[in-house]
Design a protein around this motif. Structure first.
Motif, PDB file in Angstrom:
ATOM      1  N   VAL A  12      19.076  28.454  40.589  1.00  0.00           N
ATOM      2  CA  VAL A  12      18.798  27.049  40.365  1.00  0.00           C
ATOM      3  C   VAL A  12      17.357  26.783  40.775  1.00  0.00           C
ATOM      4  O   VAL A  12      16.888  27.321  41.771  1.00  0.00           O
ATOM      5  CB  VAL A  12      19.770  26.183  41.213  1.00  0.00           C
ATOM      6  CG1 VAL A  12      19.431  24.721  41.110  1.00  0.00           C
ATOM      7  CG2 VAL A  12      21.195  26.455  40.797  1.00  0.00           C
ATOM      8  N   ALA A  13      16.661  25.941  40.019  1.00  0.00           N
ATOM      9  CA  ALA A  13      15.276  25.613  40.366  1.00  0.00           C
ATOM     10  C   ALA A  13      15.210  25.073  41.782  1.00  0.00           C
ATOM     11  O   ALA A  13      16.024  24.247  42.187  1.00  0.00           O
ATOM     12  CB  ALA A  13      14.739  24.579  39.385  1.00  0.00           C
ATOM     13  N   GLY A  14      14.249  25.532  42.560  1.00  0.00           N
ATOM     14  CA  GLY A  14      14.139  25.110  43.952  1.00  0.00           C
ATOM     15  C   GLY A  14      15.251  25.662  44.800  1.00  0.00           C
ATOM     16  O   GLY A  14      15.618  25.077  45.801  1.00  0.00           O
ATOM     17  N   GLY A  15      15.811  26.782  44.402  1.00  0.00           N
ATOM     18  CA  GLY A  15      16.986  27.331  45.056  1.00  0.00           C
ATOM     19  C   GLY A  15      16.742  28.025  46.377  1.00  0.00           C
ATOM     20  O   GLY A  15      17.507  28.880  46.753  1.00  0.00           O
ATOM     21  N   SER A  22      28.207  18.536  46.898  1.00  0.00           N
ATOM     22  CA  SER A  22      28.097  17.697  45.702  1.00  0.00           C
ATOM     23  C   SER A  22      27.362  18.428  44.584  1.00  0.00           C
ATOM     24  O   SER A  22      27.690  18.261  43.403  1.00  0.00           O
ATOM     25  CB  SER A  22      27.416  16.375  46.022  1.00  0.00           C
ATOM     26  OG  SER A  22      26.102  16.591  46.492  1.00  0.00           O
ATOM     27  N   GLU A  23      26.382  19.261  44.936  1.00  0.00           N
ATOM     28  CA  GLU A  23      25.667  20.041  43.924  1.00  0.00           C
ATOM     29  C   GLU A  23      26.576  21.109  43.317  1.00  0.00           C
ATOM     30  O   GLU A  23      26.509  21.382  42.119  1.00  0.00           O
ATOM     31  CB  GLU A  23      24.427  20.688  44.535  1.00  0.00           C
ATOM     32  CG  GLU A  23      23.373  19.670  44.960  1.00  0.00           C
ATOM     33  CD  GLU A  23      22.299  20.283  45.819  1.00  0.00           C
ATOM     34  OE1 GLU A  23      21.128  20.194  45.423  1.00  0.00           O
ATOM     35  OE2 GLU A  23      22.636  20.847  46.879  1.00  0.00           O
ATOM     36  N   ILE A  24      27.437  21.696  44.136  1.00  0.00           N
ATOM     37  CA  ILE A  24      28.401  22.688  43.645  1.00  0.00           C
ATOM     38  C   ILE A  24      29.352  22.027  42.649  1.00  0.00           C
ATOM     39  O   ILE A  24      29.593  22.537  41.557  1.00  0.00           O
ATOM     40  CB  ILE A  24      29.190  23.320  44.814  1.00  0.00           C
ATOM     41  CG1 ILE A  24      28.257  24.092  45.744  1.00  0.00           C
ATOM     42  CG2 ILE A  24      30.342  24.173  44.309  1.00  0.00           C
ATOM     43  CD1 ILE A  24      27.623  25.319  45.158  1.00  0.00           C
ATOM     44  N   VAL A  25      29.886  20.854  43.010  1.00  0.00           N
ATOM     45  CA  VAL A  25      30.821  20.143  42.128  1.00  0.00           C
ATOM     46  C   VAL A  25      30.133  19.771  40.821  1.00  0.00           C
ATOM     47  O   VAL A  25      30.687  19.970  39.734  1.00  0.00           O
ATOM     48  CB  VAL A  25      31.406  18.900  42.841  1.00  0.00           C
ATOM     49  CG1 VAL A  25      32.175  18.022  41.864  1.00  0.00           C
ATOM     50  CG2 VAL A  25      32.310  19.331  43.990  1.00  0.00           C
ATOM     51  N   SER A  26      28.908  19.247  40.900  1.00  0.00           N
ATOM     52  CA  SER A  26      28.174  18.869  39.683  1.00  0.00           C
ATOM     53  C   SER A  26      27.945  20.075  38.770  1.00  0.00           C
ATOM     54  O   SER A  26      28.082  19.977  37.554  1.00  0.00           O
ATOM     55  CB  SER A  26      26.823  18.246  40.047  1.00  0.00           C
ATOM     56  OG  SER A  26      27.009  17.038  40.723  1.00  0.00           O
ATOM     57  N   PRO A  38      37.491  19.714  47.070  1.00  0.00           N
ATOM     58  CA  PRO A  38      36.261  19.753  47.865  1.00  0.00           C
ATOM     59  C   PRO A  38      35.917  21.197  48.250  1.00  0.00           C
ATOM     60  O   PRO A  38      36.751  21.908  48.813  1.00  0.00           O
ATOM     61  CB  PRO A  38      36.603  18.928  49.104  1.00  0.00           C
ATOM     62  CG  PRO A  38      37.719  18.038  48.671  1.00  0.00           C
ATOM     63  CD  PRO A  38      38.501  18.844  47.662  1.00  0.00           C
ATOM     64  N   PRO A  39      34.701  21.644  47.933  1.00  0.00           N
ATOM     65  CA  PRO A  39      34.293  23.016  48.267  1.00  0.00           C
ATOM     66  C   PRO A  39      34.284  23.246  49.780  1.00  0.00           C
ATOM     67  O   PRO A  39      33.810  22.411  50.534  1.00  0.00           O
ATOM     68  CB  PRO A  39      32.884  23.127  47.685  1.00  0.00           C
ATOM     69  CG  PRO A  39      32.817  22.073  46.632  1.00  0.00           C
ATOM     70  CD  PRO A  39      33.677  20.954  47.142  1.00  0.00           C
ATOM     71  N   GLN A  40      34.827  24.381  50.190  1.00  0.00           N
ATOM     72  CA  GLN A  40      34.846  24.776  51.600  1.00  0.00           C
ATOM     73  C   GLN A  40      33.739  25.790  51.832  1.00  0.00           C
ATOM     74  O   GLN A  40      33.701  26.824  51.175  1.00  0.00           O
ATOM     75  CB  GLN A  40      36.211  25.385  51.964  1.00  0.00           C
ATOM     76  CG  GLN A  40      37.382  24.460  51.717  1.00  0.00           C
ATOM     77  CD  GLN A  40      37.303  23.205  52.560  1.00  0.00           C
ATOM     78  OE1 GLN A  40      37.099  23.270  53.764  1.00  0.00           O
ATOM     79  NE2 GLN A  40      37.437  22.055  51.910  1.00  0.00           N
ATOM     80  N   SER A  66      22.544  30.115  44.625  1.00  0.00           N
ATOM     81  CA  SER A  66      22.253  30.010  43.192  1.00  0.00           C
ATOM     82  C   SER A  66      23.183  29.041  42.463  1.00  0.00           C
ATOM     83  O   SER A  66      22.855  28.577  41.384  1.00  0.00           O
ATOM     84  CB  SER A  66      22.370  31.381  42.533  1.00  0.00           C
ATOM     85  OG  SER A  66      23.732  31.788  42.460  1.00  0.00           O
ATOM     86  N   GLY A  67      24.367  28.778  43.028  1.00  0.00           N
ATOM     87  CA  GLY A  67      25.347  27.957  42.336  1.00  0.00           C
ATOM     88  C   GLY A  67      26.154  28.745  41.320  1.00  0.00           C
ATOM     89  O   GLY A  67      27.022  28.202  40.652  1.00  0.00           O
ATOM     90  N   GLY A  68      25.883  30.039  41.197  1.00  0.00           N
ATOM     91  CA  GLY A  68      26.603  30.880  40.251  1.00  0.00           C
ATOM     92  C   GLY A  68      28.003  31.213  40.737  1.00  0.00           C
ATOM     93  O   GLY A  68      28.296  31.156  41.933  1.00  0.00           O
ATOM     94  N   ILE A  69      28.871  31.542  39.813  1.00  0.00           N
ATOM     95  CA  ILE A  69      30.246  31.911  40.136  1.00  0.00           C
ATOM     96  C   ILE A  69      30.271  33.400  40.458  1.00  0.00           C
ATOM     97  O   ILE A  69      30.004  34.233  39.602  1.00  0.00           O
ATOM     98  CB  ILE A  69      31.193  31.570  38.972  1.00  0.00           C
ATOM     99  CG1 ILE A  69      31.185  30.070  38.716  1.00  0.00           C
ATOM    100  CG2 ILE A  69      32.609  32.073  39.269  1.00  0.00           C
ATOM    101  CD1 ILE A  69      31.936  29.645  37.467  1.00  0.00           C
ATOM    102  N   ASP A  70      30.583  33.725  41.709  1.00  0.00           N
ATOM    103  CA  ASP A  70      30.638  35.125  42.147  1.00  0.00           C
ATOM    104  C   ASP A  70      32.038  35.716  42.034  1.00  0.00           C
ATOM    105  O   ASP A  70      32.195  36.927  42.045  1.00  0.00           O
ATOM    106  CB  ASP A  70      30.158  35.259  43.592  1.00  0.00           C
ATOM    107  CG  ASP A  70      28.649  35.125  43.723  1.00  0.00           C
ATOM    108  OD1 ASP A  70      27.942  35.167  42.696  1.00  0.00           O
ATOM    109  OD2 ASP A  70      28.176  34.964  44.866  1.00  0.00           O
ATOM    110  N   GLY A  71      33.057  34.874  41.942  1.00  0.00           N
ATOM    111  CA  GLY A  71      34.427  35.368  41.836  1.00  0.00           C
ATOM    112  C   GLY A  71      35.339  34.286  41.290  1.00  0.00           C
ATOM    113  O   GLY A  71      35.116  33.101  41.508  1.00  0.00           O
TER     114      GLY A  71
END
Length: 81
Positions: A12-15, A22-26, A38-40, A66-71
């Protein structure tokens, strides 16, 4: 055709700083997920559950930088669909 959960794994830019819940949910909503719990925060990752784009209920491990899905793991189906 199976859904590609791992696409768009780029940084993610500025990562340089960790992402917040909230950024994870978005980020997940932008990828078509809904009903996101809610992310733990667990170390450098987040764990959450959501309904995927095809109606499957999944547990997701999200990279906190990064906000990427690792699993991803299917845990059932959304009966409300």
């Amino acid at each position: 055709m199976p859904y590609d959960y791992y696409s768009q794994r780029g940084l993610v830019a500025g990562g340089h700083k960790p992402l917040g819940s909230s950024e994870i949910v978005s980020s997940l909503q932008a990828k078509g997920f809904r009903d996101i719990s809610p992310p733990q925060h667990r170390g450098s990752t987040y764990i959450t559950e959501a309904t995927g784009p095809r109606g499957e209920r999944v547990r997701l491990i999200i990279n906190g930088k990064s906000g990427g899905i690792d699993g991803v793991r299917a845990i059932g189906f959304d009966d409300r669909r």
